[in-house]
Design a protein around this motif. Structure first.
Motif, PDB file in Angstrom:
ATOM      1  N   TRP B  34       0.854  -1.187   0.000  1.00 51.80           N
ATOM      2  CA  TRP B  34       0.000   0.000   0.000  1.00 51.80           C
ATOM      3  C   TRP B  34       0.891   1.239   0.000  1.00 51.80           C
ATOM      4  O   TRP B  34       1.846   1.332   0.785  1.00 51.80           O
ATOM      5  N   TYR B  35       0.561   2.160  -0.907  1.00 51.22           N
ATOM      6  CA  TYR B  35       1.286   3.412  -1.024  1.00 51.22           C
ATOM      7  C   TYR B  35       0.326   4.579  -0.801  1.00 51.22           C
ATOM      8  O   TYR B  35      -0.877   4.473  -1.040  1.00 51.22           O
ATOM      9  N   ARG B  36       0.906   5.705  -0.385  1.00 50.02           N
ATOM     10  CA  ARG B  36       0.153   6.956  -0.294  1.00 50.02           C
ATOM     11  C   ARG B  36       0.893   8.006  -1.114  1.00 50.02           C
ATOM     12  O   ARG B  36       2.124   8.112  -1.044  1.00 50.02           O
ATOM     13  N   GLN B  37       0.119   8.768  -1.892  1.00 50.75           N
ATOM     14  CA  GLN B  37       0.715   9.784  -2.758  1.00 50.75           C
ATOM     15  C   GLN B  37       0.056  11.131  -2.484  1.00 50.75           C
ATOM     16  O   GLN B  37      -1.173  11.239  -2.497  1.00 50.75           O
ATOM     17  N   GLU B  38       0.879  12.132  -2.253  1.00 52.83           N
ATOM     18  CA  GLU B  38       0.376  13.493  -2.062  1.00 52.83           C
ATOM     19  C   GLU B  38       0.606  14.282  -3.344  1.00 52.83           C
ATOM     20  O   GLU B  38       1.488  13.939  -4.144  1.00 52.83           O
ATOM     21  N   PRO B  39      -0.174  15.330  -3.548  1.00 49.71           N
ATOM     22  CA  PRO B  39      -0.050  16.112  -4.800  1.00 49.71           C
ATOM     23  C   PRO B  39       1.377  16.597  -5.033  1.00 49.71           C
ATOM     24  O   PRO B  39       2.032  17.085  -4.114  1.00 49.71           O
ATOM     25  N   GLY B  40       1.861  16.407  -6.254  1.00 46.74           N
ATOM     26  CA  GLY B  40       3.194  16.883  -6.604  1.00 46.74           C
ATOM     27  C   GLY B  40       4.321  15.988  -6.146  1.00 46.74           C
ATOM     28  O   GLY B  40       5.499  16.345  -6.308  1.00 46.74           O
ATOM     29  N   GLU B  41       3.984  14.826  -5.593  1.00 51.08           N
ATOM     30  CA  GLU B  41       5.024  13.921  -5.122  1.00 51.08           C
ATOM     31  C   GLU B  41       4.776  12.519  -5.658  1.00 51.08           C
ATOM     32  O   GLU B  41       3.680  12.190  -6.112  1.00 51.08           O
ATOM     33  N   LEU B  86      -3.944  10.307  -2.124  1.00 52.94           N
ATOM     34  CA  LEU B  86      -4.274   9.203  -3.018  1.00 52.94           C
ATOM     35  C   LEU B  86      -3.660   7.931  -2.449  1.00 52.94           C
ATOM     36  O   LEU B  86      -2.450   7.882  -2.193  1.00 52.94           O
ATOM     37  N   TYR B  87      -4.491   6.917  -2.225  1.00 52.90           N
ATOM     38  CA  TYR B  87      -4.022   5.642  -1.691  1.00 52.90           C
ATOM     39  C   TYR B  87      -4.026   4.613  -2.816  1.00 52.90           C
ATOM     40  O   TYR B  87      -5.019   4.447  -3.528  1.00 52.90           O
ATOM     41  N   LEU B  88      -2.919   3.917  -2.947  1.00 55.26           N
ATOM     42  CA  LEU B  88      -2.730   2.957  -4.023  1.00 55.26           C
ATOM     43  C   LEU B  88      -2.352   1.599  -3.454  1.00 55.26           C
ATOM     44  O   LEU B  88      -1.459   1.507  -2.613  1.00 55.26           O
ATOM     45  N   CYS B  89      -3.050   0.550  -3.905  1.00 54.66           N
ATOM     46  CA  CYS B  89      -2.596  -0.788  -3.587  1.00 54.66           C
ATOM     47  C   CYS B  89      -1.820  -1.328  -4.785  1.00 54.66           C
ATOM     48  O   CYS B  89      -2.072  -0.928  -5.929  1.00 54.66           O
ATOM     49  N   ALA B  90      -0.879  -2.200  -4.529  1.00 50.62           N
ATOM     50  CA  ALA B  90      -0.045  -2.752  -5.600  1.00 50.62           C
ATOM     51  C   ALA B  90       0.305  -4.191  -5.269  1.00 50.62           C
ATOM     52  O   ALA B  90       0.864  -4.469  -4.201  1.00 50.62           O
ATOM     53  N   GLY B  91      -0.029  -5.088  -6.178  1.00 49.23           N
ATOM     54  CA  GLY B  91       0.284  -6.492  -5.989  1.00 49.23           C
ATOM     55  C   GLY B  91       1.629  -6.829  -6.600  1.00 49.23           C
ATOM     56  O   GLY B  91       1.957  -6.332  -7.686  1.00 49.23           O
ATOM     57  N   VAL B  92       2.387  -7.647  -5.907  1.00 51.37           N
ATOM     58  CA  VAL B  92       3.692  -8.067  -6.412  1.00 51.37           C
ATOM     59  C   VAL B  92       3.495  -9.321  -7.254  1.00 51.37           C
ATOM     60  O   VAL B  92       2.925 -10.309  -6.790  1.00 51.37           O
ATOM     61  N   ARG B  93       3.967  -9.290  -8.479  1.00 57.07           N
ATOM     62  CA  ARG B  93       3.752 -10.389  -9.411  1.00 57.07           C
ATOM     63  C   ARG B  93       4.879 -11.415  -9.290  1.00 57.07           C
ATOM     64  O   ARG B  93       5.977 -11.210  -9.773  1.00 57.07           O
ATOM     65  N   PHE B 101      -0.711  -2.146 -10.146  1.00 57.19           N
ATOM     66  CA  PHE B 101      -1.375  -1.181  -9.282  1.00 57.19           C
ATOM     67  C   PHE B 101      -2.877  -1.195  -9.481  1.00 57.19           C
ATOM     68  O   PHE B 101      -3.383  -1.392 -10.597  1.00 57.19           O
ATOM     69  N   GLY B 102      -3.606  -0.943  -8.393  1.00 55.32           N
ATOM     70  CA  GLY B 102      -5.013  -0.628  -8.491  1.00 55.32           C
ATOM     71  C   GLY B 102      -5.194   0.796  -9.012  1.00 55.32           C
ATOM     72  O   GLY B 102      -4.224   1.539  -9.182  1.00 55.32           O
ATOM     73  N   GLN B 103      -6.455   1.169  -9.250  1.00 57.11           N
ATOM     74  CA  GLN B 103      -6.738   2.476  -9.846  1.00 57.11           C
ATOM     75  C   GLN B 103      -6.499   3.638  -8.880  1.00 57.11           C
ATOM     76  O   GLN B 103      -6.368   4.779  -9.297  1.00 57.11           O
ATOM     77  N   GLY B 104      -6.443   3.330  -7.591  1.00 59.19           N
ATOM     78  CA  GLY B 104      -6.230   4.375  -6.597  1.00 59.19           C
ATOM     79  C   GLY B 104      -7.536   4.857  -5.975  1.00 59.19           C
ATOM     80  O   GLY B 104      -8.597   4.815  -6.604  1.00 59.19           O
ATOM     81  N   THR B 105      -7.448   5.300  -4.736  1.00 54.10           N
ATOM     82  CA  THR B 105      -8.573   5.898  -4.014  1.00 54.10           C
ATOM     83  C   THR B 105      -8.168   7.287  -3.568  1.00 54.10           C
ATOM     84  O   THR B 105      -7.198   7.443  -2.809  1.00 54.10           O
ATOM     85  N   THR B 106      -8.896   8.294  -4.061  1.00 54.73           N
ATOM     86  CA  THR B 106      -8.641   9.673  -3.643  1.00 54.73           C
ATOM     87  C   THR B 106      -9.471   9.959  -2.404  1.00 54.73           C
ATOM     88  O   THR B 106     -10.701   9.927  -2.458  1.00 54.73           O
TER      89      THR B 106
END
Lengths: 114, 111
Positions: B34-41, B86-93, B101-106
């Motif tokens: 799980w990742y978190r992304q802030e605007p501009g980063e 923005l919260y992103l889930c990502a599965g390791v293949r 990555f999933g589409q993200g949740t704002t």
């Protein structure tokens, strides 16, 4: 701290131009990745590299190529830019091919193709 | 083809409310991040879950990995404006190191 640096935050280019996006990491990571990020689509993998001079296609490689001449630098090339390549481009690196280590991302390049 | 479905895509709540974000797939992943992304980063890792059924807590955030390693959830208790992002889930293949990555949740948390 790992630092991944992308050369430009914002870039505006014209249709048909050859565009270079540069990425440098300072942690001696083997793995480097290029993604594009579009609203509602998450991050999609364009190309990745496990070692110098090695590259593999990701999920959406069409219209792109990459170069990795040095371990710390991974370049994304748009051979002939088109408007549908307008997007946010993110570079990442990781030190673990097994995948449980995190990917460290740069702050992105917002590319507009006019 | 998107293999990781994330929902909801948008969430706007008041400070103090609880929320859950879901990440579902028909594929098995060796681990999920799980990742978190802030605007501009760029995205920043919050947590990695590896074992089916695993639960990890990060202050007010609780992460679960499904028993079959096909789905995951993120629960935030008593959300605060600082959780906005923005919260992103990502599965390791498999053993490739590649992420899907999933589409993200704002998430917007209003004071």
């Amino acid at each position: 701290d790992v630092k991944v640096t992308q050369s430009s935050r914002y870039l505006v280019k014209r249709t048909g131009e050859k565009v270079f996006l540069e990425c440098v990491q300072d942690m001696d990571h083997e793995n480097m990745f290029w993604y594009r990020q579009d609203p509602g689509l998450g991050l999609r993998l364009i190309y990745f590299s496990y070692d110098v001079k090695m590259k593999e296609k990701g999920d959406i490689p069409e219209g792109y190529s990459v170069s990795r001449e040095k371990k710390e630098r991974f370049s994304l090339i748009l051979e002939s830019a088109s408007t549908n390549q307008t997007s946010m481009y993110l570079c990442a690196s990781s030190g673990d091919r097994g995948g449980n280590q995190p990917q460290h991302f740069g702050d992105g390049t917002r590319l507009s193709i006019l | 083809t998107q293999l990781l479905e994330q929902s909801p895509q948008f969430l706007s709540i008041q400070e103090g409310e609880n929320l859950t974000v879901y990440c579902n797939s028909s594929s098995v992943f060796s681990s999920l991040q799980w990742y978190r992304q802030e605007p501009g980063e760029g995205p920043v890792l919050l947590v990695t879950v590896v074992t089916g059924g695993e639960v990890k807590k990060l202050k007010r955030l609780t992460f679960q990995f499904g028993d079959a390693r096909k789905d995951s959830s993120l629960h935030i208790t008593a959300a605060q404006p600082g959780d906005t992002g923005l919260y992103l889930c990502a599965g390791v293949r498999g053993n490739t190191g590649k992420l899907i990555f999933g589409q993200g949740t704002t998430l917007q948390v209003k004071p």
